[in-house]
Design a protein around this motif. Structure first.
Motif, PDB file in Angstrom:
ATOM      1  N   SER A   1      -5.166  -8.984  11.637  1.00  0.00           N
ATOM      2  CA  SER A   1      -5.474  -7.798  10.826  1.00  0.00           C
ATOM      3  C   SER A   1      -4.418  -6.715  11.028  1.00  0.00           C
ATOM      4  O   SER A   1      -4.002  -6.071  10.068  1.00  0.00           O
ATOM      5  CB  SER A   1      -6.837  -7.219  11.187  1.00  0.00           C
ATOM      6  OG  SER A   1      -7.762  -8.238  11.384  1.00  0.00           O
ATOM      7  N   VAL A   2      -4.014  -6.496  12.284  1.00  0.00           N
ATOM      8  CA  VAL A   2      -3.019  -5.446  12.535  1.00  0.00           C
ATOM      9  C   VAL A   2      -1.729  -5.762  11.785  1.00  0.00           C
ATOM     10  O   VAL A   2      -1.142  -4.886  11.143  1.00  0.00           O
ATOM     11  CB  VAL A   2      -2.750  -5.300  14.054  1.00  0.00           C
ATOM     12  CG1 VAL A   2      -1.493  -4.473  14.297  1.00  0.00           C
ATOM     13  CG2 VAL A   2      -3.940  -4.654  14.739  1.00  0.00           C
ATOM     14  N   SER A   3      -1.308  -7.024  11.834  1.00  0.00           N
ATOM     15  CA  SER A   3      -0.050  -7.336  11.146  1.00  0.00           C
ATOM     16  C   SER A   3      -0.211  -7.208   9.635  1.00  0.00           C
ATOM     17  O   SER A   3       0.690  -6.741   8.938  1.00  0.00           O
ATOM     18  CB  SER A   3       0.447  -8.723  11.543  1.00  0.00           C
ATOM     19  OG  SER A   3      -0.112  -9.704  10.723  1.00  0.00           O
ATOM     20  N   PHE A   4      -1.402  -7.581   9.141  1.00  0.00           N
ATOM     21  CA  PHE A   4      -1.646  -7.459   7.706  1.00  0.00           C
ATOM     22  C   PHE A   4      -1.618  -5.992   7.288  1.00  0.00           C
ATOM     23  O   PHE A   4      -0.969  -5.618   6.309  1.00  0.00           O
ATOM     24  CB  PHE A   4      -2.998  -8.092   7.356  1.00  0.00           C
ATOM     25  CG  PHE A   4      -3.331  -8.024   5.901  1.00  0.00           C
ATOM     26  CD1 PHE A   4      -2.783  -8.935   5.017  1.00  0.00           C
ATOM     27  CD2 PHE A   4      -4.173  -7.040   5.406  1.00  0.00           C
ATOM     28  CE1 PHE A   4      -3.068  -8.870   3.668  1.00  0.00           C
ATOM     29  CE2 PHE A   4      -4.468  -6.963   4.055  1.00  0.00           C
ATOM     30  CZ  PHE A   4      -3.907  -7.886   3.186  1.00  0.00           C
ATOM     31  N   LEU A   5      -2.304  -5.145   8.072  1.00  0.00           N
ATOM     32  CA  LEU A   5      -2.376  -3.723   7.736  1.00  0.00           C
ATOM     33  C   LEU A   5      -1.001  -3.058   7.871  1.00  0.00           C
ATOM     34  O   LEU A   5      -0.611  -2.249   7.034  1.00  0.00           O
ATOM     35  CB  LEU A   5      -3.390  -3.018   8.634  1.00  0.00           C
ATOM     36  CG  LEU A   5      -4.844  -3.382   8.354  1.00  0.00           C
ATOM     37  CD1 LEU A   5      -5.763  -2.732   9.367  1.00  0.00           C
ATOM     38  CD2 LEU A   5      -5.227  -2.950   6.931  1.00  0.00           C
ATOM     39  N   ALA A   6      -0.275  -3.417   8.933  1.00  0.00           N
ATOM     40  CA  ALA A   6       1.044  -2.817   9.139  1.00  0.00           C
ATOM     41  C   ALA A   6       1.966  -3.155   7.976  1.00  0.00           C
ATOM     42  O   ALA A   6       2.707  -2.314   7.483  1.00  0.00           O
ATOM     43  CB  ALA A   6       1.646  -3.310  10.446  1.00  0.00           C
ATOM     44  N   LYS A   7       1.872  -4.410   7.519  1.00  0.00           N
ATOM     45  CA  LYS A   7       2.706  -4.818   6.399  1.00  0.00           C
ATOM     46  C   LYS A   7       2.325  -4.007   5.164  1.00  0.00           C
ATOM     47  O   LYS A   7       3.175  -3.527   4.422  1.00  0.00           O
ATOM     48  CB  LYS A   7       2.505  -6.313   6.136  1.00  0.00           C
ATOM     49  CG  LYS A   7       3.374  -6.859   5.034  1.00  0.00           C
ATOM     50  CD  LYS A   7       2.935  -8.274   4.664  1.00  0.00           C
ATOM     51  CE  LYS A   7       3.638  -8.755   3.416  1.00  0.00           C
ATOM     52  NZ  LYS A   7       3.008  -9.943   2.865  1.00  0.00           N
ATOM     53  N   PHE A   8       0.992  -3.829   4.996  1.00  0.00           N
ATOM     54  CA  PHE A   8       0.501  -3.155   3.811  1.00  0.00           C
ATOM     55  C   PHE A   8       0.878  -1.681   3.815  1.00  0.00           C
ATOM     56  O   PHE A   8       1.310  -1.129   2.805  1.00  0.00           O
ATOM     57  CB  PHE A   8      -1.019  -3.316   3.740  1.00  0.00           C
ATOM     58  CG  PHE A   8      -1.602  -2.855   2.444  1.00  0.00           C
ATOM     59  CD1 PHE A   8      -1.459  -3.630   1.305  1.00  0.00           C
ATOM     60  CD2 PHE A   8      -2.277  -1.653   2.358  1.00  0.00           C
ATOM     61  CE1 PHE A   8      -1.982  -3.210   0.101  1.00  0.00           C
ATOM     62  CE2 PHE A   8      -2.812  -1.227   1.151  1.00  0.00           C
ATOM     63  CZ  PHE A   8      -2.661  -2.005   0.022  1.00  0.00           C
ATOM     64  N   PHE A   9       0.750  -1.018   4.992  1.00  0.00           N
ATOM     65  CA  PHE A   9       0.946   0.429   5.016  1.00  0.00           C
ATOM     66  C   PHE A   9       2.386   0.845   5.289  1.00  0.00           C
ATOM     67  O   PHE A   9       2.899   1.767   4.688  1.00  0.00           O
ATOM     68  CB  PHE A   9       0.022   1.074   6.052  1.00  0.00           C
ATOM     69  CG  PHE A   9      -1.385   1.163   5.580  1.00  0.00           C
ATOM     70  CD1 PHE A   9      -1.715   2.006   4.530  1.00  0.00           C
ATOM     71  CD2 PHE A   9      -2.377   0.389   6.154  1.00  0.00           C
ATOM     72  CE1 PHE A   9      -3.015   2.088   4.066  1.00  0.00           C
ATOM     73  CE2 PHE A   9      -3.679   0.469   5.696  1.00  0.00           C
ATOM     74  CZ  PHE A   9      -3.998   1.320   4.650  1.00  0.00           C
ATOM     75  N   PHE A  10       3.038   0.172   6.254  1.00  0.00           N
ATOM     76  CA  PHE A  10       4.339   0.672   6.689  1.00  0.00           C
ATOM     77  C   PHE A  10       5.502  -0.025   6.013  1.00  0.00           C
ATOM     78  O   PHE A  10       6.555   0.548   5.815  1.00  0.00           O
ATOM     79  CB  PHE A  10       4.469   0.525   8.203  1.00  0.00           C
ATOM     80  CG  PHE A  10       3.377   1.222   8.940  1.00  0.00           C
ATOM     81  CD1 PHE A  10       3.166   2.577   8.735  1.00  0.00           C
ATOM     82  CD2 PHE A  10       2.547   0.524   9.796  1.00  0.00           C
ATOM     83  CE1 PHE A  10       2.147   3.227   9.399  1.00  0.00           C
ATOM     84  CE2 PHE A  10       1.528   1.174  10.458  1.00  0.00           C
ATOM     85  CZ  PHE A  10       1.327   2.522  10.262  1.00  0.00           C
ATOM     86  N   TRP A  11       5.329  -1.280   5.698  1.00  0.00           N
ATOM     87  CA  TRP A  11       6.482  -2.031   5.236  1.00  0.00           C
ATOM     88  C   TRP A  11       6.299  -2.514   3.801  1.00  0.00           C
ATOM     89  O   TRP A  11       6.895  -3.477   3.379  1.00  0.00           O
ATOM     90  CB  TRP A  11       6.767  -3.201   6.179  1.00  0.00           C
ATOM     91  CG  TRP A  11       7.451  -2.739   7.424  1.00  0.00           C
ATOM     92  CD1 TRP A  11       8.522  -1.905   7.489  1.00  0.00           C
ATOM     93  CD2 TRP A  11       7.127  -3.063   8.770  1.00  0.00           C
ATOM     94  NE1 TRP A  11       8.878  -1.701   8.790  1.00  0.00           N
ATOM     95  CE2 TRP A  11       8.037  -2.391   9.607  1.00  0.00           C
ATOM     96  CE3 TRP A  11       6.154  -3.873   9.360  1.00  0.00           C
ATOM     97  CZ2 TRP A  11       8.012  -2.501  10.992  1.00  0.00           C
ATOM     98  CZ3 TRP A  11       6.136  -3.973  10.731  1.00  0.00           C
ATOM     99  CH2 TRP A  11       7.053  -3.297  11.536  1.00  0.00           C
ATOM    100  N   ARG A  12       5.413  -1.815   3.059  1.00  0.00           N
ATOM    101  CA  ARG A  12       5.146  -2.275   1.715  1.00  0.00           C
ATOM    102  C   ARG A  12       6.395  -2.156   0.837  1.00  0.00           C
ATOM    103  O   ARG A  12       6.691  -3.002   0.026  1.00  0.00           O
ATOM    104  CB  ARG A  12       3.998  -1.479   1.098  1.00  0.00           C
ATOM    105  CG  ARG A  12       3.486  -2.112  -0.162  1.00  0.00           C
ATOM    106  CD  ARG A  12       2.108  -1.690  -0.493  1.00  0.00           C
ATOM    107  NE  ARG A  12       1.867  -0.272  -0.167  1.00  0.00           N
ATOM    108  CZ  ARG A  12       0.882   0.414  -0.713  1.00  0.00           C
ATOM    109  NH1 ARG A  12       0.087  -0.144  -1.577  1.00  0.00           N
ATOM    110  NH2 ARG A  12       0.687   1.663  -0.382  1.00  0.00           N
TER     111      ARG A  12
END
Lengths: 626, 94
Positions: free
Chosen positions: A420-431
């Motif tokens: 989940s953390v990697s999914f969220l980080a991708k979504f929020f920071f590296w979109r």
């Protein structure tokens, strides 16, 4: 002047596409005389080594990161470009570019040579793996190849004894030639049409100078029919991963026990030899257990890297990434991230170091960031202690034990949290960031060579002990200091730790931890528990003044069960899923990412998750009267 | 170009990303439309060329992944390359 010019050290650089066997060639040329460091300011490995030739020339050889072109699509490739162009601050511009190409697969290597020729720098093309090319009946007309390219060509077989003799002789000759003065390069990034033209030119030269047999490598084709089979391939990969996990988890254990009992014995010896007091405590609990806490990770790291190097050299790593791409990609992780993450079940430290198998910086950072969430073996003592003290040993639906289910839930929570953390980080920071698409060569299978593997292992071991070791060791000394100072007064009635800075910190953070149900004893134990998660168990024992002994763990369990509420126990379990309770892991993150920033981010997000999750757990459990 | 010859051309050249395992053919063109990949079109084109995908090269789909037959392993002349179908849509083959 002249003497210096003739006998001076020459600076040559190895450059080549990934899978050209460049590293094997570098290992063959420089052997164990290698230095591995980081390029200043970037987390790119700088490998260099010295070659002493028959006529006494000394050549320092730099192994530049593999690249398909000088366009530089990643920090690694930027290093290659800047060093080649003489733009990298502090790096000597190479006097000769030794371009390594795979003799069995010349298309990509020749295109790079054609691109490098534009620079007007001295160039030597090495056709590596010539032994495999001969065996597969690939005929290469070296004279014609050299004439068409306008570049001298030699052959080499990095993994064969004497396979680099011709190359070394040639390097010796070129080292004797007068230096080519570095000139300002007028290089501009290659455009699409130039790339296309270069590839056409490479294909034209191959058609002239290379005779390829009609059949591709039959061994690779046959192996791939099984190893890349949609179902069988995945099952084999799972089996390989299972063996690897077992090896890191269980094979390393006897060695680790041996090392830690060795250091314990050494500590006990100092305890007897030295008079009781500060020096004794510093040597025994600070230095010896500090060094021990570094060395104890070595078996896991060596076993893990043995597997990684074998799989990499064999050519399986690219296949594994192919099979795992869709599965890992869903969570925003790279196909190669499964090895670091799996290893993190044993210990996050080898896991984080294993993230080196990922080339792309963003993907590598993401993997490093979530690796500590995987349930490492150091959490097991904490989990088993609390579970056996608080969770009743009864069966659920006549099938599972409740204790086992809780253990499973803790493991599952770690995995789900990491994804989940990697999914969220991708979504929020590296979109906005461009995710590099999954595109990679599947090299032909090759038998790994023991010598190359041994050099690789030695390099990793040295690097871990030197780089991570110093940081881990200094953190251990700091934690010892916190737990030992100030000393207890004369005639102290409570245990020594109660008078220390650790206890003060514990008391100081207690109000902060009260909302998640932690008492001051837990708060105090968490401070030395930063040394390693399982140390918290011993620290709880010390705080509750339980004498060490055979059934100390059992006693702690009884004491805890009588003193804590179920809500507190559950909150502590949940805390340990997320909390960054491991100074060594943080030290390795700092070393591997080359920045305090990523260490701080990891620490911060894990602490926030831990606090939030324990608070929710405690509140709910307390509301149900736990 | 008349409508019939256009449809003929479309039938003749298919994107590699739509081809199935066992497909053999020759690359006709690399045409990247914006949005084919997360990369800008120009960059994807360069990366494909760097892996050896250029006009005239022989390609064969050797293997497919288990989920959605993705990614694919492709033989390009004598070498093998793995990529996703999404990016392979830019490679027109016949």
């Amino acid at each position: 002047m002249n003497v210096i010019a003739r006998t001076g050290v020459r600076h040559f650089a190895l450059i080549g596409t990934p899978n050209s066997g460049k590293t094997a060639l570098f290992n063959a040329l420089t052997g164990s005389r290698q230095k591995v460091a980081n390029y200043p300011g970037v987390t790119v490995e700088r490998k260099s080594g010295a070659v002493e030739t028959a006529s006494g020339n000394i050549i320092t050889l730099v192994d530049l990161p593999g690249t398909y072109s000088l366009r530089a699509r990643s920090p690694d490739e930027e290093v290659t470009r800047d060093v080649v162009l003489g733009r990298f601050p502090g790096e000597t511009m190479p006097e000769l570019l030794v371009c390594v190409a795979d003799a069995t697969n010349l298309r990509l290597g020749l295109r790079l040579v054609i691109e490098l020729k534009q620079l007007g720098r001295p160039l030597l093309l090495v056709l590596n793996m010539i032994d495999i090319a001969h065996r597969r009946a690939i005929g290469i007309d070296l004279d014609q190849l050299s004439a068409e390219l306008g570049v001298p060509v030699v052959t080499a077989a990095a993994v064969r004894r004497g396979g680099t003799d011709v190359l070394v002789h040639r390097l010796d000759q070129m080292a004797g030639e007068p230096r080519c003065p570095p000139e300002d390069s007028t290089w501009t990034a290659t455009t699409t049409s130039e790339l296309r033209a270069a590839q056409r030119e490479a294909d034209r030269i191959i058609a002239l100078a290379v005779h390829m047999p009609m059949k591709p490598d039959t061994l690779t084709t046959r192996l791939d029919a099984v190893l890349l089979h949609p179902l069988a391939g995945l099952l084999i990969l799972l089996f390989v991963l299972f063996v690897m996990f077992q090896a890191v988890f269980t094979w390393a254990q006897p060695l680790m026990d041996l090392i830690s009992s060795g250091f314990d014995a050494l500590g006990a010896l100092t305890h007897e030899v030295l008079p009781a007091g500060l020096l004794q405590s510093f040597i025994q609990d600070g230095v010896i257990s500090g060094v021990g806490s570094v060395v104890v990770f070595l078996p896991q790291i060596l076993i893990l890297f043995l597997f990684i190097l074998l799989l990499e050299d064999f050519g399986y790593m690219a296949r594994a990434a192919f099979l795992m791409d869709r599965i890992m990609g869903g969570a925003g992780l790279h196909g190669r991230a499964f090895i670091p993450l799996l290893s993190s079940f044993a210990c996050a430290i080898p896991g984080i170091m294993a993230a080196r198998v990922i080339d792309n910086r963003r993907d590598r950072l993401m993997t490093i960031l979530v690796a500590p969430l995987m349930t490492c073996s150091a959490r097991i003592p904490v989990y088993t202690l609390i579970i056996s003290a608080f969770i009743p040993a009864r069966e659920v639906w006549g099938l599972f034990s409740l204790q086992g289910l809780v253990m499973f839930a803790l493991y599952a929570a770690g995995i789900i949290a990491a994804l989940s953390v990697s999914f969220l980080a991708k979504f929020f920071f590296w979109r906005e960031d461009q995710t590099p698409p999954f595109m990679l060569e599947l090299p032909d299978y090759k038998l790994p060579r023991p010598r190359s593997i041994a050099i690789g292992l030695l390099t990793r071991a040295k690097m871990f002990l030197q780089r991570a070791g110093t940081t881990i060791f200094s953190m251990m000394v700091v934690i010892w200091f916190l737990a030992s100072f100030p000393r207890p007064p004369e005639g102290a009635t409570r245990s020594a730790i109660d008078y220390s800075l650790a206890a003060m910190i514990g008391h100081w953070i207690e109000p902060l931890l009260a909302p998640v149900g932690f008492n001051w004893q837990i708060s105090v134990a968490l401070v030395p528990g930063m040394a390693a998660r399982e140390v918290a168990v011993a620290a709880l024992g010390t705080v509750y003044a339980i004498q060490d002994g055979k059934d100390a763990a059992e006693q702690i369990g009884h004491v805890l069960a009588s003193q804590w509420s179920l809500a507190t126990a559950l909150a502590l379990l949940v805390w340990y899923i997320f909390a960054p309770q491991c100074a060594s892991t943080l030290a390795v993150i700092k070393r591997e990412t080359g920045s305090w920033r990523w260490m701080a981010i990891t620490f911060g997000y894990m602490l926030a998750l831990a606090y939030l999750a324990s608070w929710v757990t405690y509140s709910i459990a307390a509301a149900f009267g736990g | 170009m008349s409508e019939s010859s256009q449809s003929l051309q479309e039938r003749q050249y298919v994107p590699l990303g739509e081809a199935r395992r066992g497909f053999r053919g020759r690359i006709h063109a690399i045409i990247v439309k914006e949005g084919t990949s997360q990369l800008p079109a120009e960059e994807l084109e360069r990366r494909l060329i760097e892996l050896g995908f250029i006009e005239g090269a022989l390609v064969e789909i050797l293997h497919e992944g288990i989920f959605g037959r993705d990614p694919i392993a492709v033989r390009v002349n004598a070498a093998s390359v793995a990529l996703r179908r999404r990016e392979a849509m830019a490679i027109l083959v016949s």
